[in-house]
Design a protein around this motif. Sequence first.
Motif, mmCIF file in Angstrom:
data_model
loop_
_atom_site.group_PDB
_atom_site.id
_atom_site.type_symbol
_atom_site.label_atom_id
_atom_site.label_comp_id
_atom_site.label_asym_id
_atom_site.label_seq_id
_atom_site.Cartn_x
_atom_site.Cartn_y
_atom_site.Cartn_z
ATOM 1 N N TYR A 297 4.377 7.692 1.076
ATOM 2 C CA TYR A 297 4.581 6.992 2.168
ATOM 3 C C TYR A 297 3.817 5.249 1.842
ATOM 4 O O TYR A 297 4.237 5.057 0.649
ATOM 5 C CB TYR A 297 3.294 6.998 2.967
ATOM 6 N N ARG B 277 -1.959 -0.514 -4.809
ATOM 7 C CA ARG B 277 -2.419 1.140 -5.060
ATOM 8 C C ARG B 277 -1.945 1.968 -3.924
ATOM 9 O O ARG B 277 -1.523 2.027 -3.000
ATOM 10 C CB ARG B 277 -3.682 0.672 -5.139
ATOM 11 N N THR B 278 -2.068 3.340 -4.843
ATOM 12 C CA THR B 278 -1.333 4.530 -4.465
ATOM 13 C C THR B 278 -2.334 5.841 -3.993
ATOM 14 O O THR B 278 -3.299 5.469 -4.339
ATOM 15 C CB THR B 278 -0.528 5.261 -5.414
ATOM 16 N N ARG B 279 -3.042 5.591 -2.615
ATOM 17 C CA ARG B 279 -3.891 7.286 -2.383
ATOM 18 C C ARG B 279 -3.199 7.710 -2.285
ATOM 19 O O ARG B 279 -2.571 8.262 -1.518
ATOM 20 C CB ARG B 279 -4.571 6.220 -1.653
ATOM 21 N N GLU B 280 -3.930 9.115 -2.133
ATOM 22 C CA GLU B 280 -4.100 10.857 -2.589
ATOM 23 C C GLU B 280 -3.400 11.396 -1.315
ATOM 24 O O GLU B 280 -5.284 10.787 -0.198
ATOM 25 C CB GLU B 280 -4.318 11.261 -3.414
ATOM 26 N N LEU B 281 -2.567 11.390 0.277
ATOM 27 C CA LEU B 281 -3.073 11.880 0.752
ATOM 28 C C LEU B 281 -3.323 13.304 1.129
ATOM 29 O O LEU B 281 -3.038 14.106 0.568
ATOM 30 C CB LEU B 281 -1.065 11.449 2.075
ATOM 31 N N GLU C 72 1.061 -1.350 0.139
ATOM 32 C CA GLU C 72 -0.043 0.018 -0.213
ATOM 33 C C GLU C 72 0.813 1.347 0.293
ATOM 34 O O GLU C 72 2.217 1.628 0.685
ATOM 35 C CB GLU C 72 -0.779 -0.281 1.045
ATOM 36 N N SER C 73 0.280 2.324 -0.488
ATOM 37 C CA SER C 73 1.355 3.019 -0.789
ATOM 38 C C SER C 73 0.562 4.411 -0.259
ATOM 39 O O SER C 73 -0.863 4.478 -1.262
ATOM 40 C CB SER C 73 2.445 3.509 -1.719
ATOM 41 N N ALA C 74 0.981 5.758 -0.096
ATOM 42 C CA ALA C 74 -0.352 6.709 -0.319
ATOM 43 C C ALA C 74 1.055 8.235 -0.223
ATOM 44 O O ALA C 74 2.130 8.136 0.042
ATOM 45 C CB ALA C 74 -0.889 7.222 1.162
ATOM 46 N N ALA D 61 1.849 9.057 8.599
ATOM 47 C CA ALA D 61 1.523 9.017 7.096
ATOM 48 C C ALA D 61 0.371 10.087 7.281
ATOM 49 O O ALA D 61 0.142 11.457 6.636
ATOM 50 C CB ALA D 61 1.761 8.483 5.837
ATOM 51 N N LEU E 186 -5.269 3.105 5.608
ATOM 52 C CA LEU E 186 -4.896 3.913 4.877
ATOM 53 C C LEU E 186 -6.731 4.442 4.556
ATOM 54 O O LEU E 186 -7.227 5.518 5.005
ATOM 55 C CB LEU E 186 -4.388 3.761 3.594
#
Lengths: 187, 318
Positions: free
Chosen positions: A87, B19-23, A78-80, B123, B86
């Motif tokens: 992250y 998957r990448t999420r937007e912070l 997972e990344s953000a 994060a 997240l």
Amino acid sequence: MSRLTCAFLVSLVTTLFTQTAHGETGHRWSVDARLGYATSWTTGQSYLGAATGLIGGWTFRVPIHVELGAAYHVGSIESAANDSLVYWSRRRSVFVHAAAGYDRTILAGRLLVRPRLILGSFFIVDEAELGGAMREGIEPRFALGPGVDFLFRFGALHAGLDARALFVPSHVAAPIGGLFGVFGITR
Amino acid sequence: MRALRALALAAIYVSGCSRTRELPPCDASPALPVTPKDPSAAVIVAAGDIAECPGGRQEETAALVEQIGPDAVFTLGDTTYPDGTLDEFLDCYHPSWGKFRPITRAVVGNHEYHAPRAGPFFAYFCGGAGAPFEGRASFDIGAWHVVMLNSNCGGDLDVPASVPDDFGGCGPDSPQARWLKGDLAAHPSRCTLAMWHHPRFTSGEHGSADSMRDLWRILQDAGADVVLAGHAHLYERFAPMNAEGQIDVARGMRGFVVGTGGKMPLHAVDEVHAGSEVRNLDTHGVLRLELRSEGYAWRFVPAAGGSFADEGEAACHD
């Protein structure tokens, strides 16, 4: 011992004795490769997913089968990110197990059905990176549950399916289901 | 080996597990120290055990925070349920309490560690939760010095055993204890508040956290005044207590357990802990604290439909 347990044990011993008396089985070993997928009923980041593994087994003259195996689950990433922060986390696992089951052949010996009880432990690897700092750790998690193999024999080779349901007696863990393709050799 | 690793990573991406999420941007994240509108009476709101989707009452407690309009918001751990992911932070906490993120200081709970190393928590809050993976920080607000600590030091089956290594543990000679001694020596404020997730004393069903005894003693020896915690899903106020669990008006710290931020249901109490002065088990809400130059005033503010009230004031130690 409950009546049900007692009846089951008597039935098992009788079956084993009968099959042995008729010379239906002989001891043999097997090596299987497995390729499949497992998931758990949890909303957390998965440590399961696609998996590959190897199992070595031994079947006695009475058709009791025992095995040792290991499987690697690729888990998930997972990344953000925003403009100033990235992250990234990854969770994956290795499952090491021992199992004991009972071999039953049908379709004139072409199909082997092997219900078994699996005991093992997941070793879950956590990694996380944030703003240049990184942490990682390994967490063992005991698991047990039933599984069943359906194996078609082609001479010394066999192929089929391994379905399993595992229960993890940790208070945050969810039940696990897995389905694997099996390819192996028996001698 | 490298080829195997590449193969595994490729398998993860192909299987759609990545998957990448937007912070939300960190530009508006907390700057330390907090500057209150009235430095002689800074208003803070505190609560823990907050967001659960679906089913939590976080929208109602967020409305209370909005009404109060505090200078800072202190979240006391277990910010989201059940797993601190997240998705939970971005889809559940952010739409309710997220509007206070620029003024929020957050301590880390045990549920955050269901996610790898509590990464989504650190994060999401940018710098408002202390250094990444450590979860300890200090800052000043008005006349007060505030210390945030990480209390995940064992005893919770859902926290991996290696987690205390991430931030240095809670023992008397642990890196966290050494940091705390140094921080308190460097900030000899008249009034000091500490906060962490696991209450040192509570009548709640999770029990009191003996693992925080040494850090409590360090704070007590430095003359700290107030300790905020969550974890137990109830509201509880204690008399000033020393590290051994005795009422000590001269040197003890007053503890508030505010695990009423939205998580359902609230907990029962089996046995009332010595020193517990007030308990409530059926009302969600937040604690409003006014941090004055030489003392503090507290008021529990109930969510809609609740009638429970607790308020009072006290002076800081001389």
